[in-house]
Design a protein around this motif. Structure first.
Motif: not given
Length: 147
Positions: A107-127
């Protein structure tokens, strides 16, 4: 290179890091910035009478959440403007965070998205799921992920 950057923020320490990096990138490129906070909707029961909260209370709660979301987006916008970056604060009301981020970028005609990630892995990522992973999977524009 990039003309308009969208940064998703929930006000957490990790997302504030993403906001700072997005501002620095936008400033170095002379790009505009869109700060986005996605506000959830109040969960209602699936069956009639399943909710013990009145519709007036639901409306009040959703307004409080929207107001807080706007404060978060506005704070990021103010940081950007202090750094000399043209910025716009946006909130989206949805339980589908990743879809809302992608829709706001389009909608805002952006050409890049910036966001953070907690970097969860394994079961916590699945849950817990990963909104970042969903954005990465479905985005048609580049996504910069920060930890």
């Amino acid at each position: 290179m990039y003309k308009r950057i969208l940064v998703a923020t929930d006000g957490s320490a990790l997302s504030r890091k993403a906001v700072k990096e997005a501002i620095a990138l936008a400033a170095s490129l002379g790009a505009g910035l869109v700060t986005l906070n996605v506000v959830p909707r109040y969960p209602l029961g699936y069956f009639e009478g399943g909710s013990s909260v009145s519709s007036e209370d639901v409306g009040r709660i959703e307004k409080d959440w929207s107001d807080k979301g706007q404060i978060i987006a506005d704070a990021a916008k103010k940081l950007a403007e202090t750094a000399g970056v043209n910025a716009k604060a946006v909130i989206a009301k949805s339980d589908l965070v990743a879809a809302s981020i992608l829709a706001a970028a389009k909608k805002n005609k952006c050409d890049l998205i910036v966001m953070a990630s907690h970097g969860r892995k394994g079961i916590s990522r699945i849950l817990l799921g990963s909104e970042t992973q969903q954005v990465l999977t479905h985005s048609g524009i580049p996504v910069l992920v920060l930890r």
